[in-house]
Enzyme design. Structure first.
Site, PDB file in Angstrom:
ATOM      1  N   HIS A 296       3.180 -11.159   3.922  1.00 11.48           N
ATOM      2  CA  HIS A 296       3.904 -10.402   4.925  1.00 11.48           C
ATOM      3  C   HIS A 296       4.738 -11.361   5.906  1.00 11.48           C
ATOM      4  O   HIS A 296       4.774 -11.305   6.999  1.00 11.48           O
ATOM      5  CB  HIS A 296       3.100  -9.646   6.051  1.00 11.48           C
ATOM      6  CG  HIS A 296       2.649  -8.181   5.187  1.00 11.48           C
ATOM      7  ND1 HIS A 296       3.276  -7.256   5.186  1.00 11.48           N
ATOM      8  CD2 HIS A 296       1.375  -8.305   4.642  1.00 11.48           C
ATOM      9  CE1 HIS A 296       2.722  -6.368   4.584  1.00 11.48           C
ATOM     10  NE2 HIS A 296       1.339  -7.079   4.144  1.00 11.48           N
TER      11      HIS A 296
ATOM     12  N   GLY B  64       2.192  -0.096  -9.869  1.00 13.74           N
ATOM     13  CA  GLY B  64       1.705  -0.058  -8.604  1.00 13.74           C
ATOM     14  C   GLY B  64       0.127  -0.676  -8.183  1.00 13.74           C
ATOM     15  O   GLY B  64      -0.311  -0.159  -7.469  1.00 13.74           O
TER      16      GLY B  64
ATOM     17  N   GLY C 193       0.125  -3.826  -7.184  1.00 17.24           N
ATOM     18  CA  GLY C 193       0.369  -4.870  -6.190  1.00 17.24           C
ATOM     19  C   GLY C 193       0.665  -6.299  -7.207  1.00 17.24           C
ATOM     20  O   GLY C 193       0.672  -7.247  -6.453  1.00 17.24           O
TER      21      GLY C 193
ATOM     22  N   SER D 211       7.969  -3.547 -10.053  1.00 16.48           N
ATOM     23  CA  SER D 211       9.143  -3.083  -9.468  1.00 16.48           C
ATOM     24  C   SER D 211      10.041  -4.213  -9.279  1.00 16.48           C
ATOM     25  O   SER D 211      11.125  -4.097 -10.034  1.00 16.48           O
ATOM     26  CB  SER D 211       8.774  -2.525  -8.245  1.00 16.48           C
ATOM     27  OG  SER D 211       8.627  -3.256  -7.253  1.00 16.48           O
TER      28      SER D 211
ATOM     29  N   ASP E 201       8.979 -11.182  -4.074  1.00 13.00           N
ATOM     30  CA  ASP E 201       8.696 -10.600  -5.607  1.00 13.00           C
ATOM     31  C   ASP E 201       9.757 -10.933  -6.360  1.00 13.00           C
ATOM     32  O   ASP E 201       9.443 -11.475  -7.618  1.00 13.00           O
ATOM     33  CB  ASP E 201       8.335  -9.110  -5.309  1.00 13.00           C
ATOM     34  CG  ASP E 201       7.198  -8.620  -4.533  1.00 13.00           C
ATOM     35  OD1 ASP E 201       6.449  -9.671  -4.038  1.00 13.00           O
ATOM     36  OD2 ASP E 201       6.924  -7.582  -4.297  1.00 13.00           O
TER      37      ASP E 201
END
Ligand code: ADP
Ligand code: MG
Length: 366
Positions: A19, A106, A108, A112, A156
């Protein structure tokens, strides 16, 4: 210029720096051996035709008709990249794209971004559009932000496109400056254990956006462009915002500490920073769930040198640095703790730092 080819891009694990990317801060991910593979062929009819071995159905849309909302579901990650490239004036026409992914969806591990990165590399290379990989990462992020509607940072996509084998990627997300730092655990008798908690992702998108808003608000109140610009000094803020700020500030410090240790060949000593990161994400940033906390606790009790959640939180994976000889005991401890708490069975494996996105070879002539 060939008309078709196979391209692959990896998922990632973030060693530390969680984050921080949307606060202009520092991250330190590695790419995984797990890739999303895109088999791509140019079409002359201006149609984008998308299918995936991991999804039902075929999506078809004319590239000229691409606008956010025109494609939804999994295909939006792919169509969004073509849309973003075209928005920026790059001549990308029709394509047939077949997706086959080995990055768990999905979990983590950033399937994507792997999907976006493989797509970006495929359609630019096959269209003769020469963009450097930082640009591709930014375009892939724009696709996810504006076409998919997920307000992710740029970690990412950068990991998937820029990482190198046996190295961690230190990335300054403001300047996009990178440093490839050796990250090879086997010679030190160590391993990076990954625990996929399989915890259902709850509230992820909404909570992620809420954390972003907290950070943005705190930066505004403190009069800085981004939380990256703060140093350790105590801030005069409402309690919740103060804790968000403390996480970001201390997390950036921890990234620097881990990077220093890795540069000095002292990988064995990064454990405490990993664990401190988890505590900060649990107490100050509030993005953990019981499965993540229980896994970390069990891993540390079983002798891991450090452990933390990785990725955005609210489910997903935990990583632990452990002596190779302790890996089995660590995994067994997590399984036992999960069984005792009535959680589903976690999946445990060890990760090595793999290469970033690449062309996998030409498709044989048809
Ligand atoms: P993560 O990136 O951590 O895996 P996300 O929710 O960000 O989790 O992205 C997962 C989504 O990406 C899936 O729901 C799907 O829409 C898309 N996706 C990833 N890999 C594939 C694939 N191989 N085929 C189709 N869709 C995929
Ligand atoms: Mg993702």
């Amino acid at each position: 210029m060939t008309r078709d080819g196979v391209f692959e891009a990896p998922g990632r694990i973030n060693l530390i720096g969680e984050h921080t990317d949307y606060n202009d801060g520092f991250v330190l991910p590695i790419a995984l051996p797990h890739v999303v593979r895109v088999t791509a062929a140019r079409r002359d009819d201006g149609v984008l035709r998308l299918s995936s071995r991991q999804a039902h159905g075929v999506a078809e849309v004319r590239v000229a008709d691409l606008v956010p909302g025109a494609v939804t579901g999994w295909a939006a990650y792919v169509a969004g990249v073509v849309w973003a490239l075209r928005e920026e004036g790059h001549p990308i026409g029709g394509f047939g794209l077949l997706v086959d992914g080995r990055v768990p969806l999905g979990a983590g591990l950033s399937s994507s971004a792997a999907l976006e990165s493989a797509t970006a590399l495929a359609v630019t290379e096959l269209s003769g559009v020469g963009l450097d990989r930082r640009e591709l990462a930014r375009i892939a992020q724009r696709a996810e932000n504006e076409f998919v509607g997920m307000p992710c940072g740029i970690m990412d996509q950068s990991a998937s496109l820029l990482a190198r084998e046996r190295h961690a990627l230190l990335l300054d997300t403001r300047s996009m400056e990178t440093e490839h730092i050796p990250f090879d655990l086997a010679p030190a008798g160590l391993a990076l254990l990954v625990v996929d908690t399989k915890a259902p992702h709850r509230l992820v998108d909404g909570e992620y956006a809420a954390r972003r808003r907290d950070c943005h608000r705190a930066a505004e109140l403190l009069g800085v462009p981004a939380l990256r610009d703060l140093t350790g000094a105590e801030q005069d803020l409402p309690d919740r915002l103060a804790r968000r700020v403390r996480h970001v500030v201390t997390e950036n410090e921890r990234v620097a500490r881990v990077a220093d240790l890795l540069r000095a060949g002292r990988v064995r000593e990064i454990g405490p920073a990993l664990t401190e990161s988890h505590v900060s994400l649990r107490e100050d940033y509030e993005v953990t769930v019981p499965e993540l906390d229980v896994a970390v606790e069990a891993l540390l009790a079983a002798g891991a040198a450090g452990a933390r959640m990785t990725g955005g939180g609210f489910g997903g994976c935990v990583i632990a640095l452990a002596a190779e000889a302790d890996v089995e005991a660590c995994a067994a401890a997590v399984r036992a703790a999960f069984a005792g708490r009535g959680f589903g069975e976690p999946e445990c494996w060890t990760a090595v730092a793999a290469a970033g996105a690449r062309r996998a070879g030409d498709v044989p002539a048809r």
